[in-house]
Design a protein around this motif. Structure first.
Motif, PDB file in Angstrom:
ATOM      1  N   ILE A 112       0.881  -1.258   0.048  1.00  0.00           N
ATOM      2  CA  ILE A 112       0.005   0.035   0.017  1.00  0.00           C
ATOM      3  C   ILE A 112       0.843   1.161   0.051  1.00  0.00           C
ATOM      4  O   ILE A 112       2.169   1.241   0.435  1.00  0.00           O
ATOM      5  N   ALA A 116      -1.460   5.655   2.896  1.00  0.00           N
ATOM      6  CA  ALA A 116      -2.610   5.037   3.087  1.00  0.00           C
ATOM      7  C   ALA A 116      -3.137   5.499   4.632  1.00  0.00           C
ATOM      8  O   ALA A 116      -2.601   5.725   5.373  1.00  0.00           O
ATOM      9  N   GLN A 120      -7.917   2.051   5.039  1.00  0.00           N
ATOM     10  CA  GLN A 120      -7.428   1.464   4.048  1.00  0.00           C
ATOM     11  C   GLN A 120      -6.314   0.266   4.447  1.00  0.00           C
ATOM     12  O   GLN A 120      -6.508  -0.771   3.893  1.00  0.00           O
ATOM     13  N   SER A 123      -8.473  -2.510   5.810  1.00  0.00           N
ATOM     14  CA  SER A 123      -9.154  -3.351   4.535  1.00  0.00           C
ATOM     15  C   SER A 123      -8.214  -4.226   3.893  1.00  0.00           C
ATOM     16  O   SER A 123      -8.559  -5.254   3.459  1.00  0.00           O
ATOM     17  N   THR A 124      -7.219  -3.642   3.515  1.00  0.00           N
ATOM     18  CA  THR A 124      -5.955  -4.458   2.726  1.00  0.00           C
ATOM     19  C   THR A 124      -5.713  -5.494   3.686  1.00  0.00           C
ATOM     20  O   THR A 124      -5.534  -6.608   3.052  1.00  0.00           O
TER      21      THR A 124
END
Lengths: 708, 231
Positions: A112, A116, A120, A123-124
């Motif tokens: 990422i 970020a 984020q 979720s990643t």
């Protein structure tokens, strides 16, 4: 936290280590090599002449041989290997790739961008864990994966996630660059692993023991015995010992030559049958009747007896060759002629050792004999021969034409002081010199650095009187006046003064700077001096066509007691001077006043001491000066008196001394004019210079004596 | 009690043995060499001829056939002893003058250590020699030992002077010959000049031009000759 020493397994560190080590050793060696290979004689000026005698090639080859000897083979090899190793190491450094240690970056692992947000990230992470959790993910045989790989990948991912979300782990990451906290660090030793790997140990130990058990003792030993082998003067110790035995109080130049022939150096030069080859021929040549002297070698009856008393061997051959060299005897044999020119420089260096021995005895006679022998060896002249032979093209026949049957020799100065027409009529002619040769000879004579002493006096820096046991400076003022100089300017009286440097000028006091006359004070007429950086100038290399070395002339100044025949103040040697001797063209003399200074301790008792001052040049015959100088040592009380009158007698009114003076009822004294008394006087110069010269020096002498 | 691993100790022990062995061998060889060197040092002085003469006179072997050794007159023995003392004086003077120079040169590193050893040995030898001469002198004539070296000193000084004188006198014949030649040449020069003066004034000038040259050659020479006479 663990510290872990590792050897250089990848082989990327040790080239650096070896490179640095070789650099440290090679650079000084290279410097040494470059410095040596530069010709030291190149920086000196030479006396210009076209003169070439029959054996110029032999002399040149001997000179070259000497230079080659100076260059050491091991040095060249060492420097070459050093640079080769350094080059190879550089190549290794260039080609070997250092292993890259990647920085642990959680963003990269999660794939990422660093900008970020937390959302984020979360979720990643969720997506990745769904996909890559070991329970979910499948082993992909095509990628050659194992369960462990999957596990570790997942651990990494969760670590990265934690590093970005968990407070503690994040702190760890920021502080140490790793989410697990402080990592153990490793130290690499820049030695290849080969050294310690099994089985190689014994070779390393062997190398170590050879290095420290054999090589080190060998080097130390050879250095120590090397210093024992040679004396301080650079001759073999055995030679110095033998010459010490040869010393006699009544020794003359011939005796010094004989003493030098005892040198062990000659035994090494004439090994085996070289010692006797050609000896009979050689001796018959030097003992034949000579043109100027009874024997061609120029040796006296005493020297001849000494030669004949010797057993045949290296010493006898060396001595015979030395006499052949001094008498300039042609030997008609290439080997003998070469040996003849080779023995002289050795004798010259041996003479240095003899000089030290003569100095230890402190007798004037042997010391002078040693200096005279040095002159003779450099100029290839036998003792008591005509100094005129120093000039190029001057053969015994020419000298005879000049001197007639006179017993006393004409010096170069004496010859050159005659009008040109008269000189020419004497020496130019059939079987004598041609016009061209004459011009060249006169040209050389006009370049010879003859130091004409103008004045010599004693002084103590910053004092008016010389008191017992003070540190006296002998100041010798003189100009280089080549023989036959036509327009010699008058001596500037201010040049003869020696001005003390200002007390705060440390450079001048320590001799790093000299004073230079810049002008005269208009009111008082006193000269103004300015200190300038001393730039020392050497005299041109000695004009010695037969001497197989380049020699820079030196002047030795010493005082002797003529009544006891002993040296009172040991020699001070001058090879460089503070003013230029010749103009830039190397021919025109500058006639600049040179200052030679020698310091010694005054005698402990007051009185008048008369010394004979010798100024001896070690390269030219007949260029010596001998004059009487008187050292007047005053009682210490007298100097103190003067000081009271001078310094404290004028107390300023507001000073404590002034008040004390007033309290004593003393009137402020008027400053007394200091008694204009010179501490020295010098008298009749005895050097072999012409009358004119005597006149001008004595004129300046009386000048300084005059009371003003 | 202790289980000593002799095998493991073998290596360090061997190391120690080699180390100690090297040192011992080195020091032994070094000392032996030094001893040989100092034993082989050449004596400072050559053979003492006068002493040998004296001793052989003193211990003369009887000739073959006769029982008794020939009787040596006392005066001869005394003269031999005095000669021996004179030689001793010469040597002792040499040693005294050389001592300071030798030690200062040694300190400076201008001469070697073995020269100093030889010198010291010669010095000791001379001490013994002097004592021996005094004893011999007292044995020949009581009380002579106190004054024998005084007379020997006088003799030695006289000999030095005489040698110098002989050296100077040896030059006379040479010098005489040279002066004769010189006088003849100067005379002939003058005669020629006179002749020329008579024959004509113009030529006389040309002739006299040579003369100042001769005078000139002599003037600057005053110093070298002075130097020679001082030597």
């Amino acid at each position: 936290m663990s510290t872990d020493y590792a050897y250089d397994e990848e082989g990327y560190l040790w080239p650096f280590f070896v490179f640095t080590l070789t650099l440290i050793i090679t650079v000084p060696l290279t410097f040494l090599l470059v410095k040596r290979s530069r010709d030291p004689a190149a920086s000196f000026t030479r006396i210009q002449t076209n003169f070439k005698h029959a054996h110029v090639d032999t002399i040149d080859s001997l000179r070259k041989q000497e230079k080659r000897k100076d260059r050491k083979l091991w040095l060249i090899i060492g420097v070459a290997t050093g640079w080769a190793i350094m080059g190879y190491m550089l190549y290794l450094i260039q080609t070997t790739e250092a292993p890259v240690h990647k920085l642990w970056n959680p963003y990269d692992i999660l794939n990422i961008p660093e900008s970020a947000t937390e959302k984020q990230i979360k979720s990643t992470y969720r997506k990745l864990s769904l996909r890559l959790h070991p329970d979910k993910a499948k082993i992909d045989p095509s990628k050659n994966e194992t369960l462990e790989d999957l596990n570790s990948r997942y651990v990494e991912i969760s670590k990265a996630y934690q590093a970005l979300t968990d407070e503690d782990v994040r702190n760890n990451y920021i502080q140490y660059g790793n989410p697990d906290g402080k990592q153990g660090y490793s130290i690499n030793i820049a030695l290849p692993k080969v050294i310690v790997s099994d089985g190689n140990g014994k070779y390393v130990v062997l190398l170590y023991s050879v290095l420290f058990g054999v090589l080190l003792p060998y080097l130390v030993g050879s250095w120590w015995y090397g210093t024992l082998r040679r004396s301080k003067e650079g001759v073999l110790m055995e030679s110095a010992n033998r010459m010490f035995r040869e010393y006699k109080d009544t020794i003359d130049e011939g005796g010094v030559v004989t003493a030098a022939s005892t040198g062990k150096e000659y035994e090494e030069l004439f090994k085996g049958d070289k010692a006797d080859s050609g000896l009979a021929k050689l001796e018959s040549r030097i003992l034949a009747e000579g043109e100027l002297s009874p024997l061609a070698g120029g040796l006296s009856v005493k020297d001849k007896e000494k030669l004949e008393d010797l057993e045949s061997g290296p010493q006898r051959k060396a001595l015979a060759l030395l006499w052949a060299y001094l008498g300039r005897v042609e030997l008609d044999d290439a080997d003998l002629n070469k040996a003849k020119f080779a023995v002289a420089p050795i004798a010259h260096s041996l003479n240095k050792a003899f000089n030290a021995i003569a100095l230890a005895y402190m007798n004037t006679g042997p010391l002078l004999a040693s200096y005279y022998a040095s002159q003779l060896l450099i100029q290839a002249l036998p003792p008591k021969s005509s100094p005129l032979l120093q000039l190029p093209y001057f053969t015994p026949a020419v000298v005879k034409a000049v001197e007639g049957d006179s017993r006393v020799h004409t010096s170069i100065q004496g010859f050159m002081d005659r009008p040109d027409a008269k000189r020419r009529s004497l020496v130019v002619g059939k079987k004598l010199l041609t016009e061209e040769q004459y011009r060249d000879a006169v040209g050389v004579a006009k370049q010879l650095p003859f130091l004409r002493v103008a004045k010599a006096y004693f002084k103590v820096t910053g004092e008016r009187f010389i008191i017992p046991s003070s540190l006296v400076t002998l100041v010798v003022k003189g100009r280089f006046v080549p023989p036959g100089s036509e327009t010699v300017p008058e001596i500037n009286p201010t040049d003869l003064e020696d001005v003390d440097p200002a007390e705060d000028d440390l450079d001048a006091i320590s001799g790093r700077k000299t004073t230079k006359l810049v002008g005269k004070d208009e009111k008082t007429g006193k000269p103004i001096y300015e200190s300038v950086e001393a730039e020392l100038i050497a005299a041109p290399l000695a004009a010695a066509p037969y001497f197989a070395r380049d020699h820079s002339p030196r002047w030795h100044v010493f005082l002797t007691d003529s009544k006891q025949g002993r040296v009172a103040v040991p020699p001070f040697t001058f090879a460089q001077f503070d003013r230029p001797i010749f103009e830039a063209d190397g021919k025109t003399p500058t006639f600049a006043m040179q200052t030679l200074k020698a310091q010694f301790q005054a005698p402990p008792q007051a009185g008048h001491y008369t010394f004979v001052m010798h100024v001896v040049c070690d390269s030219y015959v007949g260029f010596d000066t001998k004059m009487e100088v008187t050292l007047i040592v005053e009682e210490a009380s007298k100097a103190a008196e003067m000081e009271v009158e001078d310094e404290i007698s004028e107390p300023e009114e507001d000073s404590i001394a002034g008040i004390m003076n007033a309290a004593k009822g003393g009137e402020p004294k008027k400053r007394k004019q200091p008694k204009p008394k010179e501490e020295e006087e010098d008298s009749d110069e005895e050097s072999g210079t012409d009358d004119e010269d005597d006149d001008d020096t004595s004129a300046t002498n009386t000048d300084t004596e005059a009371e003003d | 009690m202790f289980d000593i691993n002799w095998r493991g100790l073998l290596l360090p022990l061997a190391y120690l043995v080699v180390l100690v062995g090297t040192f011992v061998t080195f020091s032994r060889v070094y000392r032996k060499r030094k001893a040989i060197e100092s034993a082989n040092l050449a004596p400072w002085f050559g053979p003492h001829l006068q002493r040998n003469i004296y001793l052989s006179l003193l211990h003369l072997e009887p000739e073959e056939g006769s029982e008794k050794a020939p009787k040596i007159p006392d005066s001869v023995i005394r003269a031999a002893l005095l000669r021996r003392a004179v030689e001793d004086i010469r040597r002792i003077i040499q040693i005294r003058t050389a001592k300071q120079a030798c030690s200062s040169l040694l300190q400076r590193g201008s001469v070697g250590d073995d020269l100093w050893q030889r010198f010291q040995r010669a010095e000791k030898e001379m001490e013994e020699e002097l004592r021996d001469v005094v004893m011999e002198a007292n044995g020949l004539l009581p009380g002579w030992g106190q004054i024998i070296f005084q007379s020997a000193n006088e003799i030695a000084a006289n000999k030095v002077l005489r040698d110098r004188l002989d050296e100077v006198e040896a030059q006379t014949a040479n010098d005489k010959e040279w002066w004769e030649k010189r006088r003849a040449s100067v005379k002939s020069g003058f005669m020629k000049e006179l002749d020329e003066e008579e024959s004509g004034k113009g030529q006389a000038k040309a002739g006299s031009e040579d003369e100042p040259v001769l005078v000139d050659t002599n003037t600057p020479s005053a110093t070298p000759s002075g130097k020679k006479s001082k030597k």
